[in-house]
Each structure stands twice: as structure tokens, then as C-alpha cells.
Design an enzyme around this catalytic site. Sequence first.
Site, PDB file in Angstrom:
ATOM      1  N   PRO A 293      13.924  -2.068  -0.737  1.00 37.78           N
ATOM      2  CA  PRO A 293      13.263  -1.037  -1.557  1.00 37.78           C
ATOM      3  C   PRO A 293      13.715   0.355  -1.125  1.00 37.78           C
ATOM      4  CG  PRO A 293      11.732  -1.975   0.035  1.00 37.78           C
ATOM      5  CD  PRO A 293      12.987  -2.775   0.148  1.00 37.78           C
ATOM      6  N   ASP A 467      15.365   2.394   3.727  1.00 38.02           N
ATOM      7  CA  ASP A 467      14.702   1.132   3.424  1.00 38.02           C
ATOM      8  C   ASP A 467      13.219   1.304   3.723  1.00 38.02           C
ATOM      9  OD1 ASP A 467      13.719  -1.449   3.277  1.00 38.02           O
ATOM     10  OD2 ASP A 467      15.433  -2.362   4.297  1.00 38.02           O
ATOM     11  N   HIS A 468      12.408   1.259   2.654  1.00 38.86           N
ATOM     12  CA  HIS A 468      10.979   1.542   2.826  1.00 38.86           C
ATOM     13  C   HIS A 468      10.232   0.410   3.523  1.00 38.86           C
ATOM     14  CE1 HIS A 468       7.775   4.199   2.422  1.00 38.86           C
ATOM     15  NE2 HIS A 468       7.637   4.280   1.104  1.00 38.86           N
ATOM     16  N   ARG A 469      10.875  -0.734   3.727  1.00 35.23           N
ATOM     17  CA  ARG A 469      10.253  -1.791   4.524  1.00 35.23           C
ATOM     18  C   ARG A 469      10.207  -1.408   5.993  1.00 35.23           C
ATOM     19  NH1 ARG A 469      14.134  -6.677   2.934  1.00 35.23           N
ATOM     20  NH2 ARG A 469      15.598  -5.021   3.549  1.00 35.23           N
ATOM     21  N   ILE A 471      11.254   2.120   7.182  1.00 37.71           N
ATOM     22  CA  ILE A 471      11.009   3.554   7.359  1.00 37.71           C
ATOM     23  C   ILE A 471       9.988   4.003   6.320  1.00 37.71           C
ATOM     24  CG2 ILE A 471      12.071   5.838   7.376  1.00 37.71           C
ATOM     25  CD1 ILE A 471      14.727   4.460   8.016  1.00 37.71           C
TER      26      ILE A 471
END
Length: 498
Positions: A293, A467-469, A471
Site C-alpha cells: 500500500p 510502504d504504509h504497512r 511506515i
Amino acid sequence: MSGMSRIKEFNLPDLGEGLTEGEILAWLVKVGDDIELNQPIVEVETAKAAVEIPAKWAGRVQAIFHPEGSTVEVGVPIIAIDTDPGAGPVEQSTTGTPTAELPTPSAASLAAVEVAPEEGMVEPGLIGGVAPGGRTAVLVGYGPRNAPAKRRPRKGAAPVQPAPAQAVPAPVTPVQAAPAPAPVAPTPALNSNGRAGGGPVLAKPPVRKLAKDLGVDLAALTGSGPLGSITREDVQRAASGTPAAAEPLTVTAPATSAASAASFGADREQRIPVKGVRKLTAENMARSAFTAPHVTEFLTVDVTRAMKALDRLRERREWRDVRVSPLLLVAKAVLLAVKRYPMVNSTWAGDEIVVKESVNLGIAAATERGLIVPNIKDAGRLTLRELADAMTALVQTAKSGKTSPADMSGGTLTITNVGVFGVDTGTPILPPGESAILAFGAVREQPWVHKGKVKARLVTTLGLSFDHRIIDGELGSKFLRDIGDFLADPEAALLAWT
């Protein structure tokens, strides 16, 4: 030493990261050449780069199995080397197999090369080495692959091999039947379709299928590909009724000439095969875009002080022969920011996050073969001067097409310098396995409020995708802010952080 045991077949090796095939760009040797150990013999383009492959044995080139422009699977023989050329002519097998159908070793000769010179010793250049019991697993494993490799010489034997040569038992004789353009000394006369008189049509299976679907007779076409082979474009031109341009020297034309002289057919379309670097890039970008994501944040920074600091750096005596660019300061800013926020230098591993201590800093580079991202190993340990030298070498190697697969493997964090194209910034896609990528935009003179007054200042825009998983918004924002702070005043940031 028997004739068969002294002939070593060198197979296309896995050049890194599990690559499955490569395209032969150029042969650097020809049949009959004496070569040395580790001498470059062929240039191969993989999905990552163009690589020169060295010889695994010294000796004399006995056969070249695949012409320039052909795509070969990893593990398939590409060249045969006589490791003892001074021992006289190679003994031929007695199975009745015509010499023109090289390679087809008999059962006896295969047994002769099956045993390694010494028990437990790995044969140089044989992928996999020696299996238990002294057998060479690679040679046994090539059994299923011999059939397609054998069909190609039969197909090209008639137009390439002069008839009298088949009866000569000299070491070079069976080699000339191999479908390599370089080793063939005599050039057969070409018919009106660019092939040797009466010779078979050269075309890859997908091209043959396309011709069958479109009802095109391949034998009536003039090939524009390597060795006069029929290409997809040739078939499409014939189907649309567009005549091909006359090109009497098709066989000797460079492989790139067809692409550079590509023309649109009656349907006003051009089809470009997706392979090599472009194919790998497409697969990686699609996998990354739909797996991680992505979030992208932007920051506009006044870099006037940073540009002045670069000017002072260039004036120093020890830096006068060093390439100093704004990208150098951006790289240094990223490396310092990673030390403050180590989680940015990590990868998602399903049920865990792996944080890397070493920063393998990738620098995206646009080349003639497409976008590649070589990286500087453990860049965080380098001084500014060492970092500058490493970046210069990396870019020069990339643009010359000589980047090795090892240099493009294991990246942990990437910078893409879109500013060189006059672009302000972008929303870059993460390289697979990385958690952040920074886009560095063009440095422009713009009106900026400085010390309460509007002045012309040098300004750039940064774009950070992450990567929002791994950060979250706070970590990504702080990381980007620190990079901006360094570029706004690098001297103060160095004093404060180091």
C-alpha cells in the site's frame, strides 16, 4: 584423453536472482579461436543487464550453438571448447550420427565425460558441480534439453554448412554446422527472400503461429531479423499488404537496425516485444504497486544554501577532480535520516518486518535498455568523497550497459532523480522488497519568502513514497522532514546530527 572428454560444453549460467533466460547480444570469439581462462567470450542481456561472460576453460572454440539475437534458457549449452587442441583431431563418435548434428554424444562418450577428473572435485564452470558418486549432475541434467538444442543445428545445417566439410574429421568441422553467424567462413548465396538457396525458413514458434493465424506463407517473406529470420513485424506487414523495404544486407545488419528502422503497418500500429530489462521492470512495478500500500508525501525545500555549499566543495583542491552534483547531497541526506529513523530501511516479510542495518542505496538510472536500479552496498559507511566516487562509477557503468546483476540485487532504499528531465517531482513506485523511495525534482529559481522578504531562491520538491504497512504517516513525515532540513542547511544539520 578421448575426443569427447576433452570437449567441454559451457552452459548459460544463472547470472543472479534466479534468472531463467538471456539473449545473446554478441559473440566475442569465433570458431577456431584460441581462448584463455576467464577471457570474455559472449555478451548476454538478461532481464537485468548486459553481461560479458568469461570462459571457464582455456582452449579452442569448437562450436557455437546459438547465433546473436537468440534467447537461450539458463542451463542450455551455448559454446563448446576443446580443452586440449594440441592433441590432434577430435575423435568422432561411432554411432552413425552425422557430424552436422552436433551436439549428439553417444552413450559411450557421455559416460566418458560423466566422471569428474578427481572424485569430489567440481568441474570448473559446471553449474551444480559433482553429484554423489562422482557423477556430474549438470551433464546428466542436460539430457532433456538436448532435443531442442539439437533441432536448431538440423534446421540451419543446410544453408550454413558446405557439403564437403561434413566429411572432414577436423575439430572445427562439426562446429561450422552450428547456427552461429560469426564462425561461418563461407557465405552462401542468398535467394530473393534473403535466405540461402533452398534453405528452411528461420522463425520463432510465436512468429510461426502468428503467420498461421493470419494465413501468411513464411517461405515467401524476406526476414529482417538476425540471420534473415522472420519477425513478427515481417508477418504483420505481409498480412496488411505493406511491402518491406529492400534490405539486401539483412544477414549482416546489426540486431538493432530493425528496431531503429521500425515502421508502422497499414493498421498504424507497432508491436514491440517486451523482454529483458523492460519485462523485469514491468513485472516488478506491477507486483509492487498491487502488493504494498503506497503513500506519497511531498515537501518543497529552499536549497540555496545547499547549492552554495556544493560550489565551495568544488573549489577545494581535493575535490576538483570529483563529480559533485546535487544528487550527492540528497544521497547524504537520506543516509543521515536513515540513521535517525532505521525503520525506513526495512522490508515486509509477511509475519515480520526485517530492519536492515546496512543501507544498499539504489540510484535509478535510465539506460537504452530501460530503467535499472543499481545500488551502492553499505552506503552508510562511506565518507562523502567515497560516496561521490561510488555514485559516479555506478552511473557510468549503468549508462554503458555493463552493470552486473549483483549490483542490482539487494537494494534497501532508492532515490530516483527525476529532476534531470526537468520534472518537479513524482509519485515513484517502490522497488519490490523496499519500504521507501525518494523522488528528487528539478532545482529551479523561484520566488520564495526568505527572512520576511520575497526573493529569488533555488527551490526543489521532494516526493517520498513508502510502504504504509511498515511506515506510518508520522514516521514517513519525520523522515522526509529531516531530508528537507539537511538540504535547506547541510552544514547546520551535520553539526546537529553528527
